[in-house]
Design a protein around this motif. Structure first.
Motif, PDB file in Angstrom:
ATOM      1  N   ILE A 157       0.867  -1.166   0.000  1.00 34.72           N
ATOM      2  CA  ILE A 157       0.000   0.000   0.000  1.00 34.72           C
ATOM      3  C   ILE A 157       0.910   1.223   0.000  1.00 34.72           C
ATOM      4  N   CYS A 158       0.647   2.122  -0.909  1.00 37.93           N
ATOM      5  CA  CYS A 158       1.467   3.319  -1.057  1.00 37.93           C
ATOM      6  C   CYS A 158       0.552   4.540  -1.018  1.00 37.93           C
ATOM      7  N   LEU A 159       0.906   5.515  -0.184  1.00 34.83           N
ATOM      8  CA  LEU A 159       0.166   6.767  -0.107  1.00 34.83           C
ATOM      9  C   LEU A 159       1.113   7.906  -0.445  1.00 34.83           C
ATOM     10  N   GLY A 160       0.641   8.836  -1.254  1.00 40.09           N
ATOM     11  CA  GLY A 160       1.447   9.992  -1.618  1.00 40.09           C
ATOM     12  C   GLY A 160       0.644  11.265  -1.467  1.00 40.09           C
ATOM     13  N   PHE A 161       1.329  12.327  -1.103  1.00 37.64           N
ATOM     14  CA  PHE A 161       0.695  13.630  -0.977  1.00 37.64           C
ATOM     15  C   PHE A 161       1.593  14.645  -1.669  1.00 37.64           C
ATOM     16  N   ASP A 162       1.065  15.342  -2.662  1.00 36.12           N
ATOM     17  CA  ASP A 162       1.847  16.305  -3.440  1.00 36.12           C
ATOM     18  C   ASP A 162       1.507  17.733  -3.049  1.00 36.12           C
ATOM     19  N   THR A 163       2.539  18.542  -2.891  1.00 29.16           N
ATOM     20  CA  THR A 163       2.383  19.978  -2.710  1.00 29.16           C
ATOM     21  C   THR A 163       3.254  20.668  -3.755  1.00 29.16           C
ATOM     22  N   LYS A 164       3.224  21.977  -3.783  1.00 31.91           N
ATOM     23  CA  LYS A 164       4.066  22.714  -4.730  1.00 31.91           C
ATOM     24  C   LYS A 164       5.532  22.658  -4.337  1.00 31.91           C
ATOM     25  N   ARG A 165       5.826  22.387  -3.064  1.00 34.08           N
ATOM     26  CA  ARG A 165       7.206  22.399  -2.593  1.00 34.08           C
ATOM     27  C   ARG A 165       7.833  21.019  -2.442  1.00 34.08           C
ATOM     28  N   PHE A 166       7.015  19.990  -2.223  1.00 32.44           N
ATOM     29  CA  PHE A 166       7.550  18.641  -2.018  1.00 32.44           C
ATOM     30  C   PHE A 166       6.443  17.605  -2.177  1.00 32.44           C
ATOM     31  N   SER A 167       6.856  16.350  -2.246  1.00 34.28           N
ATOM     32  CA  SER A 167       5.930  15.220  -2.258  1.00 34.28           C
ATOM     33  C   SER A 167       6.282  14.319  -1.078  1.00 34.28           C
ATOM     34  N   LEU A 168       5.271  13.804  -0.418  1.00 33.62           N
ATOM     35  CA  LEU A 168       5.474  12.844   0.662  1.00 33.62           C
ATOM     36  C   LEU A 168       5.053  11.477   0.152  1.00 33.62           C
ATOM     37  N   LEU A 169       5.848  10.463   0.442  1.00 35.83           N
ATOM     38  CA  LEU A 169       5.550   9.111  -0.008  1.00 35.83           C
ATOM     39  C   LEU A 169       5.669   8.162   1.179  1.00 35.83           C
ATOM     40  N   PHE A 170       4.590   7.459   1.474  1.00 37.12           N
ATOM     41  CA  PHE A 170       4.546   6.486   2.562  1.00 37.12           C
ATOM     42  C   PHE A 170       4.188   5.137   1.954  1.00 37.12           C
ATOM     43  N   LEU A 171       5.018   4.136   2.212  1.00 34.59           N
ATOM     44  CA  LEU A 171       4.847   2.831   1.592  1.00 34.59           C
ATOM     45  C   LEU A 171       4.920   1.735   2.652  1.00 34.59           C
ATOM     46  N   VAL A 172       3.952   0.835   2.622  1.00 31.16           N
ATOM     47  CA  VAL A 172       3.956  -0.350   3.484  1.00 31.16           C
ATOM     48  C   VAL A 172       3.866  -1.557   2.559  1.00 31.16           C
ATOM     49  N   CYS A 173       4.841  -2.456   2.679  1.00 31.54           N
ATOM     50  CA  CYS A 173       4.821  -3.675   1.868  1.00 31.54           C
ATOM     51  C   CYS A 173       5.454  -4.811   2.662  1.00 31.54           C
ATOM     52  N   LYS A 174       5.523  -5.986   2.077  1.00 32.32           N
ATOM     53  CA  LYS A 174       6.081  -7.152   2.765  1.00 32.32           C
ATOM     54  C   LYS A 174       7.530  -6.929   3.189  1.00 32.32           C
ATOM     55  N   GLN A 175       8.270  -6.141   2.425  1.00 26.94           N
ATOM     56  CA  GLN A 175       9.673  -5.893   2.719  1.00 26.94           C
ATOM     57  C   GLN A 175       9.876  -4.931   3.889  1.00 26.94           C
ATOM     58  N   GLY A 176       8.876  -4.090   4.177  1.00 25.30           N
ATOM     59  CA  GLY A 176       9.008  -3.149   5.278  1.00 25.30           C
ATOM     60  C   GLY A 176       8.164  -1.902   5.074  1.00 25.30           C
ATOM     61  N   VAL A 177       8.531  -0.863   5.803  1.00 20.71           N
ATOM     62  CA  VAL A 177       7.823   0.417   5.777  1.00 20.71           C
ATOM     63  C   VAL A 177       8.829   1.499   5.390  1.00 20.71           C
ATOM     64  N   ALA A 178       8.404   2.415   4.533  1.00 20.78           N
ATOM     65  CA  ALA A 178       9.282   3.515   4.123  1.00 20.78           C
ATOM     66  C   ALA A 178       8.484   4.819   4.086  1.00 20.78           C
ATOM     67  N   PHE A 179       9.113   5.890   4.512  1.00 19.74           N
ATOM     68  CA  PHE A 179       8.532   7.226   4.431  1.00 19.74           C
ATOM     69  C   PHE A 179       9.615   8.145   3.891  1.00 19.74           C
ATOM     70  N   ARG A 180       9.328   8.854   2.824  1.00 25.73           N
ATOM     71  CA  ARG A 180      10.313   9.729   2.212  1.00 25.73           C
ATOM     72  C   ARG A 180       9.674  11.044   1.776  1.00 25.73           C
ATOM     73  N   VAL A 181      10.462  12.097   1.857  1.00 27.39           N
ATOM     74  CA  VAL A 181      10.093  13.380   1.261  1.00 27.39           C
ATOM     75  C   VAL A 181      10.804  13.428  -0.076  1.00 27.39           C
ATOM     76  N   ARG A 182      10.048  13.630  -1.139  1.00 28.66           N
ATOM     77  CA  ARG A 182      10.580  13.594  -2.499  1.00 28.66           C
ATOM     78  C   ARG A 182      10.396  14.959  -3.155  1.00 28.66           C
ATOM     79  N   PRO A 183      11.050  15.198  -4.275  1.00 25.09           N
ATOM     80  CA  PRO A 183      10.873  16.467  -4.999  1.00 25.09           C
ATOM     81  C   PRO A 183       9.429  16.612  -5.493  1.00 25.09           C
TER      82      PRO A 183
END
Length: 69
Positions: free
Chosen positions: A20-46
């Motif tokens: 399951i992947c959730l993303g939120f986009d703004t004009k300044r950055f994108s947030l990406l939250f991912l939960v999968c069998k391999q683990g959990v990741a949260f990143r701030v992206r361009p």
């Protein structure tokens, strides 16, 4: 089966490959939250980041990519 939506600034992906992947986009950055069998990741992206689309909506591939950066 994949369920994906790009409506509004909130994006989500529910993958049959176990993620399951959730993303939120703004004009300044994108947030990406991912939960999968391999683990959990949260990143701030361009802003306007297209990593989910570029990796074919495959949750395990997205997770490996996020950890490599």
């Amino acid at each position: 089966m994949k369920i994906y939506s790009e409506r509004l600034p909130l994006k989500y992906l529910i993958s049959d490959r176990g993620g399951i992947c959730l993303g939120f986009d703004t004009k300044r950055f994108s947030l990406l939250f991912l939960v999968c069998k391999q683990g959990v990741a949260f990143r701030v992206r361009p802003p306007g980041d297209r990593v989910v689309e570029e990796l074919g909506y495959d949750a395990p591939s997205i997770y490996r990519f996020l950890l490599s950066k």
